[in-house]
Design a protein around this motif. Structure first.
Motif, PDB file in Angstrom:
ATOM      1  N   TYR A 266       9.112 -15.623  62.622  1.00 46.60           N
ATOM      2  CA  TYR A 266      10.376 -15.065  62.131  1.00 46.60           C
ATOM      3  C   TYR A 266      11.110 -16.068  61.248  1.00 46.60           C
ATOM      4  O   TYR A 266      11.781 -15.701  60.280  1.00 46.60           O
ATOM      5  N   LEU A 267      10.961 -17.358  61.569  1.00 48.08           N
ATOM      6  CA  LEU A 267      11.625 -18.417  60.812  1.00 48.08           C
ATOM      7  C   LEU A 267      10.680 -19.080  59.800  1.00 48.08           C
ATOM      8  O   LEU A 267      10.943 -20.191  59.352  1.00 48.08           O
ATOM      9  N   GLY A 268       9.610 -18.401  59.446  1.00 48.45           N
ATOM     10  CA  GLY A 268       8.598 -18.991  58.578  1.00 48.45           C
ATOM     11  C   GLY A 268       9.138 -19.441  57.229  1.00 48.45           C
ATOM     12  O   GLY A 268       8.770 -20.505  56.724  1.00 48.45           O
ATOM     13  N   ARG A 269      10.014 -18.662  56.620  1.00 43.99           N
ATOM     14  CA  ARG A 269      10.547 -19.035  55.311  1.00 43.99           C
ATOM     15  C   ARG A 269      11.423 -20.280  55.398  1.00 43.99           C
ATOM     16  O   ARG A 269      11.457 -21.100  54.473  1.00 43.99           O
ATOM     17  N   GLU A 270      12.119 -20.412  56.503  1.00 41.02           N
ATOM     18  CA  GLU A 270      12.950 -21.601  56.689  1.00 41.02           C
ATOM     19  C   GLU A 270      12.073 -22.840  56.875  1.00 41.02           C
ATOM     20  O   GLU A 270      12.393 -23.917  56.356  1.00 41.02           O
ATOM     21  N   PHE A 271      10.973 -22.698  57.599  1.00 38.66           N
ATOM     22  CA  PHE A 271      10.052 -23.829  57.771  1.00 38.66           C
ATOM     23  C   PHE A 271       9.456 -24.247  56.425  1.00 38.66           C
ATOM     24  O   PHE A 271       9.287 -25.435  56.151  1.00 38.66           O
ATOM     25  N   SER A 278      11.994 -31.648  52.959  1.00 37.42           N
ATOM     26  CA  SER A 278      12.021 -32.692  53.980  1.00 37.42           C
ATOM     27  C   SER A 278      13.392 -32.827  54.635  1.00 37.42           C
ATOM     28  O   SER A 278      13.745 -33.881  55.142  1.00 37.42           O
ATOM     29  N   SER A 279      14.166 -31.760  54.653  1.00 41.75           N
ATOM     30  CA  SER A 279      15.501 -31.804  55.250  1.00 41.75           C
ATOM     31  C   SER A 279      15.775 -30.513  56.008  1.00 41.75           C
ATOM     32  O   SER A 279      15.758 -29.429  55.418  1.00 41.75           O
ATOM     33  N   SER A 280      16.025 -30.626  57.317  1.00 38.56           N
ATOM     34  CA  SER A 280      16.345 -29.434  58.098  1.00 38.56           C
ATOM     35  C   SER A 280      17.712 -28.880  57.713  1.00 38.56           C
ATOM     36  O   SER A 280      18.012 -27.710  57.947  1.00 38.56           O
ATOM     37  N   GLU A 281      18.544 -29.717  57.111  1.00 38.53           N
ATOM     38  CA  GLU A 281      19.874 -29.279  56.692  1.00 38.53           C
ATOM     39  C   GLU A 281      19.786 -28.190  55.630  1.00 38.53           C
ATOM     40  O   GLU A 281      20.668 -27.334  55.526  1.00 38.53           O
ATOM     41  N   SER A 282      18.713 -28.202  54.842  1.00 41.48           N
ATOM     42  CA  SER A 282      18.561 -27.206  53.784  1.00 41.48           C
ATOM     43  C   SER A 282      18.411 -25.797  54.350  1.00 41.48           C
ATOM     44  O   SER A 282      18.657 -24.813  53.650  1.00 41.48           O
ATOM     45  N   ALA A 283      18.012 -25.679  55.609  1.00 42.40           N
ATOM     46  CA  ALA A 283      17.816 -24.359  56.226  1.00 42.40           C
ATOM     47  C   ALA A 283      18.918 -24.009  57.220  1.00 42.40           C
ATOM     48  O   ALA A 283      18.848 -22.960  57.851  1.00 42.40           O
ATOM     49  N   LEU A 284      19.929 -24.845  57.358  1.00 37.74           N
ATOM     50  CA  LEU A 284      20.989 -24.596  58.344  1.00 37.74           C
ATOM     51  C   LEU A 284      21.717 -23.275  58.106  1.00 37.74           C
ATOM     52  O   LEU A 284      21.891 -22.493  59.055  1.00 37.74           O
ATOM     53  N   PRO A 285      22.163 -22.958  56.882  1.00 35.55           N
ATOM     54  CA  PRO A 285      22.860 -21.676  56.697  1.00 35.55           C
ATOM     55  C   PRO A 285      21.989 -20.480  57.047  1.00 35.55           C
ATOM     56  O   PRO A 285      22.466 -19.506  57.643  1.00 35.55           O
ATOM     57  N   ARG A 286      20.711 -20.547  56.696  1.00 37.16           N
ATOM     58  CA  ARG A 286      19.806 -19.429  57.000  1.00 37.16           C
ATOM     59  C   ARG A 286      19.550 -19.320  58.501  1.00 37.16           C
ATOM     60  O   ARG A 286      19.373 -18.217  59.025  1.00 37.16           O
TER      61      ARG A 286
END
Length: 461
Positions: A266-271, A278-286
């Motif tokens: 379900y979170l594949g696009r965020e991964f 290389s930053s988990s922050e880039s996916a925080l809003p999603r």
């Protein structure tokens, strides 16, 4: 039965063209690797492209956190409910960080990956440079750093913990205002829709950012570093994968009855986004948007996700433990168990607030070694070459840990719609990639604080 947020039966459904966007991201990552290997000099010059994309997303982090937390807290009447969620989340984060630290400690001692490496003067100098960047921060400095200069500077400067503090104060203030706070909440909800719409627009330049970021790192490191340090890198990736699948997966199945692989899919696009930046922050809003869409209530998502990004650093904990043992063995200065525990507990605490920032783990490692065992600081240079690749595993693990934590906290507090979660994971209730917000009611309008605690989203027969 139909669940709020689902598309109306038989109604037209907009075609999801973002499928092509993420295919383009994959192609961009591959192209970046090829360019990095074929023309490393040119590839390293592309670093600003990747940095610019990550900065675009970071620009939106504070507004997203502020809106989500204020709406989450302001739409319930009892402050005790918020305190329960926050206390449970912090307790869970502490336990899981300890488990991750212990796993990294065990694997690091079993693999003994540092033997046979040689420290050069250039690498020693690089280690000291990282130590200077990650100088130890006292507890007092950490706590004072959570207080912004002004009420609005937290949002404008992009400080996650400062934004968290201001949003909590604003949310509780709106609770105390009673019905007078309802118009403010509605206004903030409109702002949130605007912020998420901007986020969806920014995502269309993701392929360009992914290409620049990947080309730059491959061009700078090449394959030499990967070959010589393959043991610790592969060992670290496998350890992170086992932690997510075995530890987090078992918890998710036992507590919420959810398959961890279904959640990861379900979170594949965020991964994919994290892998390319290389930053988990880039996916925080999603992540915030998707957790609400999954069926976790807004208050739980609003408190757990932003707090977890600073305090739930499972991947970073594993990295710090394994890297410290690796360095000590590579320099023929092995640490005893007592030394390992005292050093690594300190570094896990010192890393709070550094989540999502590329390279922050390396600086934290160097700063911790400088404070507790200066003789090992030179060895930090040994892993500088592969830290970018290890940073990806750290970010992916931190992200997965926060997603699982949000579901678990929602379950423990009775704020998870289990039926909706199963339907979402089965693909029956698609996520709106255009707005990042359910247009048919998945994000209910905030209730006036004078009303009783809001009931779960309505379920129509």
């Amino acid at each position: 039965m139909s669940i709020a947020g689902a598309a109306p039966a038989g109604g037209p459904r907009r075609k999801d063209r973002t499928h092509y966007l993420y295919l383009a991201v994959i192609a961009a990552v591959v192209a970046g690797v090829v360019v990095g290997l074929a023309a490393p000099g040119f590839a390293t010059e592309l670093k600003p492209v990747g940095t610019g994309f990550v900065n675009l997303i970071k620009m939106m982090i504070s507004p997203v956190i502020f809106c989500t937390i204020v709406l989450g807290i302001g739409s319930v009447t009892k402050a005790a409910k918020v305190g329960k969620v926050g206390g449970l989340a912090l307790g869970y984060f502490l336990v899981m960080s300890t488990v991750a630290l212990a796993i990294g400690l065990v694997v690091g001692n079993l693999l003994e990956p540092g033997g046979g490496l040689h420290l050069t003067a250039a690498l020693a100098k690089s280690g000291h440079a990282q130590a200077a960047a990650g100088g130890a921060q006292s507890t007092t400095d950490f706590l004072l750093g959570m207080i912004p200069t002004t009420l609005f500077s937290a949002v404008t400067e992009g400080k996650v913990l400062q934004t968290l503090l201001v949003a909590l104060l604003a949310g509780f203030a709106l609770q105390a205002m009673g019905p007078a706070g309802a118009p403010v909440l509605r206004g903030i909800e409109h702002v949130q829709k605007l912020v998420f719409r901007i986020m969806s627009m920014i995502m269309w330049v993701a392929p360009i950012g992914a290409f620049g970021a990947m080309a730059a790192v491959v061009g700078a490191t090449g394959t030499a570093a990967l070959k010589s340090l393959a043991v610790i890198m592969v060992g670290f990736y496998l350890t992170c994968a086992l932690f997510v699948v075995v530890v987090l997966g078992a918890l998710l199945r036992l507590v919420a009855g959810i398959n961890v692989f279904a959640l990861l899919k379900y979170l594949g696009r965020e991964f994919l986004l994290i892998l390319s930046t290389s930053s988990s922050e880039s996916a925080l809003p999603r992540l915030i948007a998707k957790m609400e869409h999954l069926g976790v209530s807004r208050p739980v998502v609003g408190i757990t996700v932003p707090t977890g990004y600073s305090f739930n650093l499972d991947g970073t904990a594993i990295y710090l433990t394994m890297s410290s043992i690796f360095i000590s063995e590579a320099m023929d200065k092995p640490m005893g168990i007592g030394e390992q525990l005292s050093l690594l507990v300190f570094m896990v605490i010192a890393s709070k607030g550094a989540a999502g920032v590329t390279g922050a783990g390396l600086a934290t490692l160097a700063g911790g070694l400088q404070s507790h065992k200066p003789a090992l600081v030179d060895g930090v240079g040994l892993i500088v070459g592969i830290d970018r690749f290890m940073s990806e595993a750290r970010a992916l693990t931190n992200f997965a840990g926060n997603a699982v934590a949000t579901v678990l906290i929602g379950r423990w507090t009775g704020e998870l719609d289990a039926e909706r979660a199963q339907r979402v994971l089965a693909g029956e209730v698609p996520f709106d990639e255009q707005t990042l917000i359910d247009s048919a009611g998945g994000h209910p309008a905030p209730q006036a604080p004078a009303d009783p605690d809001a009931a779960p989203a309505p379920v129509a027969a």
